[in-house]
Design an enzyme around this catalytic site. Structure first.
Site, PDB file in Angstrom:
ATOM      1  N   LYS A 169       0.848  -1.203   0.000  1.00  0.00           N
ATOM      2  CA  LYS A 169       0.000   0.000   0.000  1.00  0.00           C
ATOM      3  C   LYS A 169       0.888   1.259   0.000  1.00  0.00           C
ATOM      4  O   LYS A 169       1.975   1.215  -0.564  1.00  0.00           O
ATOM      5  CB  LYS A 169      -0.981  -0.055   1.178  1.00  0.00           C
ATOM      6  N   GLU A 181      -9.656  -0.644  -1.716  1.00  0.00           N
ATOM      7  CA  GLU A 181      -9.348   0.778  -1.490  1.00  0.00           C
ATOM      8  C   GLU A 181      -9.483   1.566  -2.793  1.00  0.00           C
ATOM      9  O   GLU A 181      -9.854   2.740  -2.786  1.00  0.00           O
ATOM     10  CB  GLU A 181      -7.946   0.899  -0.859  1.00  0.00           C
ATOM     11  N   GLU A 205     -11.112 -10.497  -0.854  1.00  0.00           N
ATOM     12  CA  GLU A 205     -10.777  -9.691   0.320  1.00  0.00           C
ATOM     13  C   GLU A 205     -12.051  -9.058   0.869  1.00  0.00           C
ATOM     14  O   GLU A 205     -12.481  -8.005   0.369  1.00  0.00           O
ATOM     15  CB  GLU A 205      -9.798  -8.569  -0.061  1.00  0.00           C
ATOM     16  N   GLY A 246      -7.341  -4.708   7.420  1.00  0.00           N
ATOM     17  CA  GLY A 246      -6.741  -3.773   8.369  1.00  0.00           C
ATOM     18  C   GLY A 246      -7.493  -3.664   9.686  1.00  0.00           C
ATOM     19  O   GLY A 246      -7.239  -2.764  10.481  1.00  0.00           O
ATOM     20  N   SER A 275      -6.414  -9.124   7.020  1.00  0.00           N
ATOM     21  CA  SER A 275      -5.838  -9.450   8.335  1.00  0.00           C
ATOM     22  C   SER A 275      -5.169 -10.832   8.362  1.00  0.00           C
ATOM     23  O   SER A 275      -5.260 -11.558   9.363  1.00  0.00           O
ATOM     24  CB  SER A 275      -6.893  -9.331   9.435  1.00  0.00           C
TER      25      SER A 275
HETATM   26  P1  13P Z   1      -4.385  -6.278   5.801  1.00  0.00           P
HETATM   27  O1  13P Z   1      -3.585  -7.551   5.680  1.00  0.00           O
HETATM   28  O2  13P Z   1      -3.617  -5.152   6.416  1.00  0.00           O
HETATM   29  O3  13P Z   1      -5.717  -6.532   6.454  1.00  0.00           O
HETATM   30  O4  13P Z   1      -4.692  -5.790   4.298  1.00  0.00           O
HETATM   31  C1  13P Z   1      -5.237  -6.690   3.397  1.00  0.00           C
HETATM   32  C2  13P Z   1      -5.191  -6.105   2.040  1.00  0.00           C
HETATM   33  O5  13P Z   1      -5.908  -5.158   1.733  1.00  0.00           O
HETATM   34  C3  13P Z   1      -4.230  -6.668   1.080  1.00  0.00           C
HETATM   35  O6  13P Z   1      -4.466  -6.190  -0.206  1.00  0.00           O
END
Ligand code: 13P
Length: 250
Positions: A11, A97, A167, A173, A213
């Site tokens: 990210k 996102e 996802e 997150g 996560s």
């Molecule tokens: P997290 O592992 O921080 O929850 O993020 C997942 C994600 O969006 C991977 O693209």
């Protein structure tokens, strides 16, 4: 048998020094890992520096987004060719996102998936429902729409170049992970959608990653599930120790 893929989505994190150091630790820590694929996806400007570190190693390099046009007046965007020219071979598309913060819709994401394939990048198409969609029983409809629309007009031979990542947005997150059983059942739904759209072969050959996560503590139980072929990892991919443990799932 589908080969596992563990992908790190960095990210908008890490500076150049941090990215190079993390990439170096991953290259060193995976020099003996040959039975699974490993991918890291840094921010655009860090891709060349990370490429210099991972070139020739077991670690693949990808980007987190791209635009579908080849070139032109699209201020702030980057093309597949630009990404390839600096060493990226993969691209994450339709991440939640991008869908929710930057308002990307299925039609735009579909154009990006097609453009990535046409220009020789391997796309990871992300799908997943919001918390309110899950709570109102819409998970399956949302995932189905995102898979069908995201893969619209893509041929059988091209769809085999696509990886799908499930996802659930409420698990990203937040520390909340879908249970391995819940994730496996959505992965199985995605396989049945692929079978209806294409064939049993496509349904069985397509890799479907879980994201949301993922951590050292839950990777083994997720990977034990038949339909989970890997992970797309955010936060836990930013530290060599935790990401190496995830890569080395048992
Ligand atoms: P997290 O592992 O921080 O929850 O993020 C997942 C994600 O969006 C991977 O693209």
């Amino acid at each position: 048998m589908r080969r596992a893929l563990i992908a790190g989505n960095w990210k908008m994190n890490l500076d150049r020094g941090g990215a190079e150091a993390l990439a170096r630790a991953l290259v060193e820590g995976t020099s003996e890992v040959n039975d699974r694929d490993i991918l890291i996806c840094p921010s655009f400007p860090l891709i060349p520096a990370v490429y210099a570190v991972v070139k020739g190693s077991n670690v693949w390099l990808g980007a987190q987004n791209m635009y579908f046009e080849k070139k032109g007046a699209f201020t702030g965007e980057v093309s597949a060719d630009m990404l390839k020219s600096v060493g990226a071979e993969w691209v994450i598309l339709g991440h939640s996102e991008r869908r929710h913060i930057f308002k990307e819709d299925d039609e735009l994401i579909n154009k990006k998936v097609k453009s990535a394939i046409d220009q020789g990048l391997k796309p990871i198409l992300c799908v997943g429902e919001l918390l309110e969609e899950r709570e109102s029983g819409k998970t399956e409809d949302v995932v189905k729409r995102q898979v069908v629309e995201g893969l619209k007009d893509i041929s059988v031979s091209d769809v085999l170049k696509v990886t799908i990542a499930y996802e659930p947005v409420w698990a990203i997150g937040t520390g909340k992970t879908a249970t391995p059983e819940d994730a496996d059942s959505i992965h199985s739904l995605i396989r049945s959608i692929l079978k209806d759209m294409y064939s049993e072969e496509v349904s069985q050959k397509t890799r479907i990653l879980y994201g949301g996560s993922v951590k050292p503590e839950n990777i083994d139980s997720l990977m034990a599930k038949e339909n989970i072929d890997g992970a797309l990892v955010g936060g836990a991919s930013l530290k060599a120790e935790s990401f190496l443990r995830i890569i080395k799932f048992q």
